[in-house]
Design a protein around this motif. Sequence first.
Motif, mmCIF file in Angstrom:
data_model
loop_
_atom_site.group_PDB
_atom_site.id
_atom_site.type_symbol
_atom_site.label_atom_id
_atom_site.label_comp_id
_atom_site.label_asym_id
_atom_site.label_seq_id
_atom_site.Cartn_x
_atom_site.Cartn_y
_atom_site.Cartn_z
ATOM 1 N N HIS A 524 0.831 -1.207 0.000
ATOM 2 C CA HIS A 524 0.000 0.000 0.000
ATOM 3 C C HIS A 524 0.865 1.256 0.000
ATOM 4 O O HIS A 524 0.550 2.237 -0.695
ATOM 5 N N VAL A 527 2.225 2.091 -3.417
ATOM 6 C CA VAL A 527 1.186 2.709 -4.250
ATOM 7 C C VAL A 527 0.922 4.138 -3.786
ATOM 8 O O VAL A 527 0.843 5.075 -4.597
ATOM 9 N N SER A 549 4.464 -7.893 -4.260
ATOM 10 C CA SER A 549 3.153 -8.359 -4.732
ATOM 11 C C SER A 549 3.172 -9.843 -5.063
ATOM 12 O O SER A 549 2.205 -10.560 -4.793
ATOM 13 N N ARG A 608 -0.070 -10.243 -11.049
ATOM 14 C CA ARG A 608 0.215 -8.916 -10.523
ATOM 15 C C ARG A 608 0.294 -8.926 -9.011
ATOM 16 O O ARG A 608 0.961 -8.106 -8.417
ATOM 17 N N GLN A 628 -11.916 -2.459 -6.874
ATOM 18 C CA GLN A 628 -10.991 -2.095 -5.804
ATOM 19 C C GLN A 628 -10.789 -3.211 -4.784
ATOM 20 O O GLN A 628 -9.813 -3.203 -4.047
ATOM 21 N N LYS A 645 -5.236 -4.011 -4.937
ATOM 22 C CA LYS A 645 -3.899 -3.517 -5.267
ATOM 23 C C LYS A 645 -2.832 -4.046 -4.320
ATOM 24 O O LYS A 645 -1.740 -4.404 -4.741
ATOM 25 N N SER A 646 -3.145 -4.070 -3.021
ATOM 26 C CA SER A 646 -2.109 -4.391 -2.044
ATOM 27 C C SER A 646 -2.311 -5.731 -1.348
ATOM 28 O O SER A 646 -1.392 -6.242 -0.718
#
Length: 1197
Positions: A524, A527, A549, A608, A628, A645-646
């Motif tokens: 996080h 990002v 990741s 990813r 998200q 994302k994280s």
Amino acid sequence: MDVKSRNHLLLNHEALVRDIKTSYIMDHMIADEVLTLQEEEKVKAQTTQKERAAMLIKIILAKDNYSYISFYNALLHEGYKDLAALLQDGIPIISSCNGNKSMDGVTSYVRTVLCEGGVPQRPVVFVTRPKLVKAIQQKLYNLRSEPGWVTVYGMAGCGKSVLTAEALRDHHLLEDCFPGGIHWISIGKQDKAGLLMKLQNLCSRLDQDFSLSQRPPLNIEEAKDRLRLLMLRKYPRCLMVLDDIWDSWVLKAFDNQCQVLITSRDRSVTDSVTGNKYEVPVESGLAHDKGLEILSLFVNMKITDLPEEADSIVGECKGSPLVVSLIGALLRDFPNRWGYYLRQLQNKQFKRIRKSSSYDYEALDEAMSMSVEMLNENFKDYYKDLSVLQKDVKVPTKVLCILWDMETEEVEDILQEFVNKSLLFCDRNGKSFHYYLHDLQLDFLTEKNRNQLQELHKKIVNQYKKHYKLHIPTPAQEDCMYWYNFLAYHMASANMQNELCALMFSLDWIKAKTELVGPAHLIHEYVEYSHILDQKDSRVRENFQEFLSLNGHLLGRQPFPDIIQLGLCQPEISEVYQQAKLQAQQELVKGAFYLEWVNKKSMKNLSRLVVRPHTDAVYHACFSKDGQRIASCGADKTLQVFKAKSGEKLLEIKAHDDEVLCCAFSADDRFVATCSVDKKVKVNCCQFNNTNDQLLLATCSNDTYIKLWDLNKKYCRNTMFGHLNSVSHCRFSPDDKYVASCSSDGTLKLWEVCSANELKTIDIKDFFRNADEYQDDVEVLVKCCSWSANCATIMVAAKNRLLLFDVITSDLLAEVLISHHSTIQYCDFCPGNQLVAVALSHYSVEVKLELFNNYTCAKVCKSSALVLKRELDVVFQDDGLMILAILNQQHLQLIDGNTGHTDYLTEAQESLICCCCLSEDLQYAAFGEENGTVKVLKLSNRVFKSRTGHEKSVQHCQFTSDGRTLISSSDDSTIQVWNWQSEEYIFLKGHKEAVKNFRLLENSRLLSWSFDGTVKVWNICTGIIEEDFVCHEDAVLSCAVSPDATKFSSTSADKTAKIWSFESSSVLHELHGHKGCVRCCTFSFDNKFLATGDDNGEIRIWDVSRGELLHLCSPITVDEGESTHGGWVTDLCFSPESNMLVSCGGYLKWWNVTTGESLQTFYTNGTNLKSIYVSPSFKVYVTIDNLGILYVLRMLE
């Protein structure tokens, strides 16, 4: 209404009509339930202020005594004390009968006492907080028989005064403890002149007949004496309530050995007075539902009818009753400003949230600012330093010691001053103190010091650097968790780009942080702070973010992996690899052990993010509609929701009592549905509809039904039946008009959502009966379906085919055979274009472009460019190695292990390839097929020779040392010895079950083992059994021959291993202790040790001569639900010096034979490694995982 009371209203009518503003007066009367909303509207309908006041008086005149008392008390509360004095003599006398209660449960006696004492009425909108009210009442009971002080303290706007007034609305409390009455005095911030005026008014109120003096006291000391006499003679058992005390010197005027309750922001305010003291902290804010209740009462709406901004507004109010009430009152007057006031709260525009009630301060920021201004000048800068703290974070004392460069005791003294004044809260948990600010206080500080925030953040970073220098905080230090969580935040907020890069691009920092808090927070931060980290070069940040990741699922496990080894697996151009390589070389000098992945260039990882949210198999995962979040569920009975994302975990719920099979987000992402097998019937799938107008959920189950649920009404709206077998999948059409369902009865059905009637049935089995490979009685499980974006067509997956149908005509528009050797697990249309994603059973996902118009594969998403079967053979040479592997179960591939290049690739074979081998001189290759055929390939001219001798699939094959003879074993329980040059062959028959493997011995002998529990020694020239060992009661899983050829070992599914003597044909030692099937074994090169591995992931090292256990090789701590080796231990190999051991299972591990301790772990992308090939020097290692990825590893030197 009494005549006396009525006459007082009429006599003073002109003064009342001239001066009062009706709005707030009516709020109090409505709260007392003596005025209705209809009557309020009637008053508001008048055009001028005087007309509104006259109408209110007219309405009161038509009511009872309670209306008069409520009106009188409202005048006092809103500051019309002169007008209230005109009405005081007209207050009616009401009986104190306990049974005479109003609708709110307050007796008339209580109303009278509180009214006479000037106790504030309930707010216009009031919600109960019974726990705090009861706490105040319990402390007041301590004052029943002796004088003392009760302090109700808390931050501005937390509801101290309202809670105190509510605590006094108790008949028994007043009658038992304070029969002399209640006297409420609002103090506030006062100088001596102001305090004298307050005391004069109080003495006048208590001595209306002037029995002690005809004039008011002239100074504070005189007032104190007169108050003491009044309390002693006229009000001996009364309670004085001093509301909003700021200064301790004020209390000295009331220190007269009487009962006193005070409200204050300063906990220490009673330090200057004598007597018994009791405290009631008001720290906790309103619960979210209470906040919504207040808003709903202000705007006269049901909670369910409040606009969507209501939730956010209550959240931004941080549980403060003051702020919720301020906003509610504003919304009552301006009902269309929900969005406006939400933005003001979010932007910390406290000055715009202005007074709309009787609160003492004009705006919210003024209320909070007053507390700070009361601080000693020396302390104001220290309080300003707290502006850099994060919300909801409890900061250990040590952090502030570093920030202010002070001793612990000095810091605690300063912080206690803040705590006493309700500017800070303290959590005394354990040995040390932790401090935190209320969210509103932090918002106020941040806004007030906005222009200095960067410098304040820079200050805390510089103090950290000064204290720790080049070191990193260790877990034993109480402040370490704070720095791991917030050091990067402070650096970013200070715009310290160099310091932030040095921190975030350090493997040491990554190791220390992820070991304590896991990888999600660090991802996080990459990002969140990318705009700072990328100022020079975004490549480095991308390297580190990708590294975390893809390896985050490993960094969150126990035992914690070697981060340098993980870094060595990154591409050589990566900054992570270069840093890991440098550290590895430094560690090698100290005796460390590391591995280089030689052929990693041939492997492209398309993932990813890899997360590990579950402790068991994952059955389903889906994105939220906004992309998200990801929800997942599985065999561990939980639902997990995490950031896409994280990988940061947002929610974990034990959703069911059994495995959770499916999960789905609603169209607005507010809800997640799950289904399970825990309610007797297995629910296979759940799907929300696609619009927010009406929230529907479709579920399907093994009970053959599809159910539609209306979530707004929380009931099953329709049940759709018609399938003859379990329903595996269901899906709404994009326009929500239809539901499609797939079943193991071989059909696809379409249903109308509005009526739940069956629209049509398409029998998928019909399209397989015509296929040559299927018989009439074929069972076709229709796995899943997907609608096209225009709802005109629907795609169906069954076995290894995709079929496209016209929804209106049911015509088959297209049919595509996806794979000969894999079944389709799932398929899905991409909403925006013609892409189709297909998940296959051999660990790959294929993305097809315009699949049904022109069959084209756009991308095959696999973890490797090569999908290799786990059976392989390796020949090591002095300067390299050659690898023979099976590609996609159809091709034989010869790979140069040094370069990763393919030297040779065969054409696709008709039958699946099961095993392969190379001759020692690399002249020949051979392979066995599923149909029982073995084939020999001469690598120079690529000529095949083949023989079909086995009746079932070939499990293992091996050349003799001269390369002329090929030996193979099969599931048909036979072993074939084939001289492929002369075409001569013999079969070794004697086993009764499958022969999975064998070992060649000296002098044309062969050792074989079988699932029948026996081990046999054959002469391969004659085919005669020379030795027949009945070794185990269950299947023999592996055998190993000692280097001196005098012994062999056997392992079995019966959880035992045995050591046998060739010479005596008897068992030397039985090895007990394994708790799972013993799957593999190997002797050390010096013949002293035997290593065995089992299905629980345990490795045991035994003394061969004595049969004693020397070491149990397993990590000290292991994640819950995981075996110690990530799965079965499938292969083992000792080093030539017999001091190291390598094992494979879920991953590869190296062990110290002397101590039994782990030296290194290499985590493969996949799992379930079947075997490991080791070079004679013990420096090169080759294996393949279940994803078909080839690993050539070389020991780093």
